[in-house]
Design an enzyme around this catalytic site. Structure first.
Site, PDB file in Angstrom:
ATOM      1  N   ARG A  88       6.734  40.520 -17.032  1.00 15.10           N
ATOM      2  CA  ARG A  88       7.432  41.793 -17.001  1.00 15.10           C
ATOM      3  C   ARG A  88       6.722  42.890 -17.774  1.00 15.10           C
ATOM      4  O   ARG A  88       7.260  43.991 -17.898  1.00 15.10           O
ATOM      5  CB  ARG A  88       8.798  41.618 -17.685  1.00 15.10           C
ATOM      6  CG  ARG A  88       9.915  41.281 -16.767  1.00 15.10           C
ATOM      7  CD  ARG A  88      10.976  40.742 -17.688  1.00 15.10           C
ATOM      8  NE  ARG A  88      12.222  41.370 -17.438  1.00 15.10           N
ATOM      9  CZ  ARG A  88      13.233  40.717 -16.835  1.00 15.10           C
ATOM     10  NH1 ARG A  88      13.096  39.501 -16.412  1.00 15.10           N
ATOM     11  NH2 ARG A  88      14.362  41.320 -16.673  1.00 15.10           N
ATOM     12  N   ARG A 127      28.322  41.302 -10.306  1.00 12.73           N
ATOM     13  CA  ARG A 127      27.943  39.890 -10.495  1.00 12.73           C
ATOM     14  C   ARG A 127      28.880  39.206 -11.481  1.00 12.73           C
ATOM     15  O   ARG A 127      29.263  39.748 -12.501  1.00 12.73           O
ATOM     16  CB  ARG A 127      26.510  39.812 -11.030  1.00 12.73           C
ATOM     17  CG  ARG A 127      26.118  38.411 -11.432  1.00 12.73           C
ATOM     18  CD  ARG A 127      24.650  38.256 -11.714  1.00 12.73           C
ATOM     19  NE  ARG A 127      24.085  39.334 -12.505  1.00 12.73           N
ATOM     20  CZ  ARG A 127      22.794  39.579 -12.591  1.00 12.73           C
ATOM     21  NH1 ARG A 127      21.930  38.839 -11.933  1.00 12.73           N
ATOM     22  NH2 ARG A 127      22.348  40.562 -13.342  1.00 12.73           N
TER      23      ARG A 127
HETATM   24  P1  AP5 Z   1      16.934  38.354 -16.297  1.00  9.18           P
HETATM   25  O1  AP5 Z   1      17.986  37.356 -16.292  1.00  9.18           O
HETATM   26  O2  AP5 Z   1      15.579  38.003 -15.783  1.00  9.18           O
HETATM   27  O3  AP5 Z   1      17.499  39.647 -15.588  1.00  9.18           O
HETATM   28  P2  AP5 Z   1      16.900  40.602 -14.476  1.00  9.18           P
HETATM   29  O4  AP5 Z   1      15.473  40.629 -14.148  1.00  9.18           O
HETATM   30  O5  AP5 Z   1      17.447  41.866 -14.960  1.00  9.18           O
HETATM   31  O6  AP5 Z   1      17.402  39.988 -13.207  1.00  9.18           O
HETATM   32  P3  AP5 Z   1      18.800  39.486 -12.919  1.00  9.18           P
HETATM   33  O7  AP5 Z   1      18.996  38.064 -13.348  1.00  9.18           O
HETATM   34  O8  AP5 Z   1      19.778  40.482 -13.494  1.00  9.18           O
HETATM   35  O9  AP5 Z   1      18.897  39.648 -11.338  1.00  9.18           O
HETATM   36  P4  AP5 Z   1      18.194  38.897 -10.127  1.00  9.18           P
HETATM   37  O10 AP5 Z   1      17.111  39.744  -9.565  1.00  9.18           O
HETATM   38  O11 AP5 Z   1      17.885  37.491 -10.458  1.00  9.18           O
HETATM   39  O12 AP5 Z   1      19.407  38.997  -9.106  1.00  9.18           O
HETATM   40  P5  AP5 Z   1      20.506  37.886  -8.747  1.00  9.18           P
HETATM   41  O13 AP5 Z   1      19.950  36.899  -7.804  1.00  9.18           O
HETATM   42  O14 AP5 Z   1      21.154  37.408 -10.000  1.00  9.18           O
HETATM   43  O15 AP5 Z   1      16.711  38.928 -17.758  1.00  9.18           O
HETATM   44  C1  AP5 Z   1      17.790  39.275 -18.622  1.00  9.18           C
HETATM   45  C2  AP5 Z   1      17.233  39.761 -19.942  1.00  9.18           C
HETATM   46  O16 AP5 Z   1      16.447  38.717 -20.562  1.00  9.18           O
HETATM   47  C3  AP5 Z   1      16.281  40.960 -19.871  1.00  9.18           C
HETATM   48  O17 AP5 Z   1      16.960  42.188 -19.858  1.00  9.18           O
HETATM   49  C4  AP5 Z   1      15.455  40.761 -21.145  1.00  9.18           C
HETATM   50  O18 AP5 Z   1      16.165  41.160 -22.295  1.00  9.18           O
HETATM   51  C5  AP5 Z   1      15.269  39.256 -21.192  1.00  9.18           C
HETATM   52  N1  AP5 Z   1      14.069  38.779 -20.473  1.00  9.18           N
HETATM   53  C6  AP5 Z   1      14.023  37.938 -19.408  1.00  9.18           C
HETATM   54  N2  AP5 Z   1      12.763  37.722 -19.016  1.00  9.18           N
HETATM   55  C7  AP5 Z   1      11.965  38.450 -19.842  1.00  9.18           C
HETATM   56  C8  AP5 Z   1      10.557  38.667 -19.937  1.00  9.18           C
HETATM   57  N3  AP5 Z   1       9.712  38.084 -19.083  1.00  9.18           N
HETATM   58  N4  AP5 Z   1      10.087  39.488 -20.910  1.00  9.18           N
HETATM   59  C9  AP5 Z   1      10.931  40.073 -21.803  1.00  9.18           C
HETATM   60  N5  AP5 Z   1      12.276  39.928 -21.769  1.00  9.18           N
HETATM   61  C10 AP5 Z   1      12.789  39.116 -20.791  1.00  9.18           C
HETATM   62  O19 AP5 Z   1      21.553  38.795  -7.903  1.00  9.18           O
HETATM   63  C11 AP5 Z   1      22.302  39.832  -8.537  1.00  9.18           C
HETATM   64  C12 AP5 Z   1      23.681  39.955  -7.845  1.00  9.18           C
HETATM   65  O20 AP5 Z   1      23.482  40.393  -6.494  1.00  9.18           O
HETATM   66  C13 AP5 Z   1      24.463  38.623  -7.752  1.00  9.18           C
HETATM   67  O21 AP5 Z   1      25.839  38.859  -7.950  1.00  9.18           O
HETATM   68  C14 AP5 Z   1      24.228  38.139  -6.305  1.00  9.18           C
HETATM   69  O22 AP5 Z   1      25.312  37.396  -5.814  1.00  9.18           O
HETATM   70  C15 AP5 Z   1      24.058  39.455  -5.566  1.00  9.18           C
HETATM   71  N6  AP5 Z   1      23.124  39.363  -4.439  1.00  9.18           N
HETATM   72  C16 AP5 Z   1      21.920  38.709  -4.429  1.00  9.18           C
HETATM   73  N7  AP5 Z   1      21.335  38.847  -3.213  1.00  9.18           N
HETATM   74  C17 AP5 Z   1      22.176  39.617  -2.471  1.00  9.18           C
HETATM   75  C18 AP5 Z   1      22.145  40.125  -1.133  1.00  9.18           C
HETATM   76  N8  AP5 Z   1      21.111  39.868  -0.316  1.00  9.18           N
HETATM   77  N9  AP5 Z   1      23.175  40.879  -0.701  1.00  9.18           N
HETATM   78  C19 AP5 Z   1      24.222  41.151  -1.506  1.00  9.18           C
HETATM   79  N10 AP5 Z   1      24.334  40.692  -2.785  1.00  9.18           N
HETATM   80  C20 AP5 Z   1      23.320  39.947  -3.254  1.00  9.18           C
END
Ligand code: AP5
Length: 216
Positions: A88, A127
Site C-alpha cells: 500500500r 458492510r
Molecule cells: P483493510 O482491511 O485492508 O481495508 P481496505 O483496503 O480499506 O479494504 P477493505 O477490507 O475495507 O475492503 P475490500 O476491498 O476488501 O472490500 P470487501 O470485499 O470487504 O485495512 C484496514 C486497515 O488496516 C487500514 O486502514 C490500515 O490502517 C491497516 N492496513 C492494512 N493493510 C495495510 C498495509 N499494507 N499497510 C499499512 N496499513 C495497513 O467489500 C466491502 C463491502 O462491499 C462488503 O460489505 C461487501 O459485501 C460489499 N461488496 C463486495 N463486492 C461487491 C459487489 N460486487 N457488489 C456489491 N457489494 C459488494
C-alpha cells in the site's frame, strides 16, 4: 500463481480474494485481516496497530513488512498466494520485490479493481461482519436473513469502526496520497491489469479470472 489484488478501501478485494482462494486452492494473505486478528487478541502488533486503524491511517511500514515477511515464510504459500491490501506504499512495494527476489519468486499479475468513490462509500458504510466467524455482509447488497444475526453461525453482526462515513472518506484520501502511486510502480513493470469493479460478485470474479489467464 502469485497475484496482488489492488484497489481502494471497500473495492471488494477481500470478497474476491476469498472466492479465488476457494476456487484455486491458494491462500489469501490479507494484511487487514491479520491486523484485525491481532487487535482482537491484543497482541503486541495489535496494540501497536490499533490507533492507526481506528483513524483510517496506514500502519507503519516496519510493522507491516515484519508481518508479511513472517507470513511469506510459511509452507502454505509455496504453490502461490493472493495478496489483499498489500503493498500500500511505494516503500512496501519495493521491499516486497526485494523479498520475493531473495525467495526467487515473482508476482504474476496485479489486478486493480476499479470502483468510483460514490460506490466505495456505499460499500464500506453498509458492510457488517460477524463478531464470531467474521462472515461478511452488506445491509443492502448481501443482507443476512435476520437483521443483525449471522446466517452461518448465529453470531451478532458489527460495523468496523473505520467504516463510518467520515472514516471512509479519510481512508479514501489516504489511498489517493499513499497507495495509488503504487499502481504506476507495477504498470512500469508490465504487471498491471485494471478491471471494472462494478457489477455482481460473480461477474467481477469472472473478469478477474480472465485477467489472470491473460497474464499467465
Ligand atoms: P483493510 O482491511 O485492508 O481495508 P481496505 O483496503 O480499506 O479494504 P477493505 O477490507 O475495507 O475492503 P475490500 O476491498 O476488501 O472490500 P470487501 O470485499 O470487504 O485495512 C484496514 C486497515 O488496516 C487500514 O486502514 C490500515 O490502517 C491497516 N492496513 C492494512 N493493510 C495495510 C498495509 N499494507 N499497510 C499499512 N496499513 C495497513 O467489500 C466491502 C463491502 O462491499 C462488503 O460489505 C461487501 O459485501 C460489499 N461488496 C463486495 N463486492 C461487491 C459487489 N460486487 N457488489 C456489491 N457489494 C459488494
Amino acid at each position: 500463481m502469485k497475484v496482488i489484488l489492488f484497489g481502494p478501501p471497500g473495492a471488494g478485494k477481500g470478497t474476491q480474494a476469498r472466492r479465488l482462494s476457494g476456487k484455486i486452492g491458494i491462500p489469501q494473505l490479507s494484511t487487514g485481516d491479520i491486523l484485525r486478528e491481532n487487535v482482537k487478541y491484543q497482541t503486541e502488533l495489535g496494540k501497536a496497530a490499533l490507533s492507526y486503524m481506528e483513524k483510517g491511517e496506514l500502519v507503519p511500514d516496519e510493522l507491516i513488512l515484519k508481518l508479511i515477511k513472517e507470513r511469506l515464510s510459511s509452507e502454505d504459500i509455496k504453490k502461490g498466494f493472493i495478496l489483499d491490501g498489500f503493498p500500500r506504499t511505494i516503500n512496501q512495494a519495493e521491499k516486497l520485490s526485494e523479498l520475493l527476489k531473495e525467495m526467487e519468486i515473482g508476482i504474476d499479475v496485479v489486478i486493480n479493481v476499479d470502483v468510483p468513490d460514490k460506490v466505495i462509500i456505499e460499500r464500506n458504510t453498509g458492510r457488517r461482519l460477524c463478531s464470531d466467524c467474521q462472515m461478511m455482509y452488506h445491509i443492502e447488497f448481501s443482507p443476512p436473513k435476520k437483521e443483525g444475526i449471522c446466517d452461518k453461525c448465529g453470531g451478532g453482526l458489527y460495523q468496523r469502526v473505520d467504516d463510518r462515513e467520515d472514516k471512509v472518506r479519510y481512508r479514501l484520501k489516504v489511498y489517493t496520497k499513499e497507495t495509488e502511486p503504487v499502481l504506476n510502480f507495477y504498470k512500469e513493470r508490465g504487471l498491471l491489469k485494471t478491471i471494472n469493479g462494478i457489477g455482481a460478485e460473480e461477474e467481477i470474479n469472472r473478469r478477474i479470472k480472465e485477467a489472470i489467464s491473460c497474464k499467465l
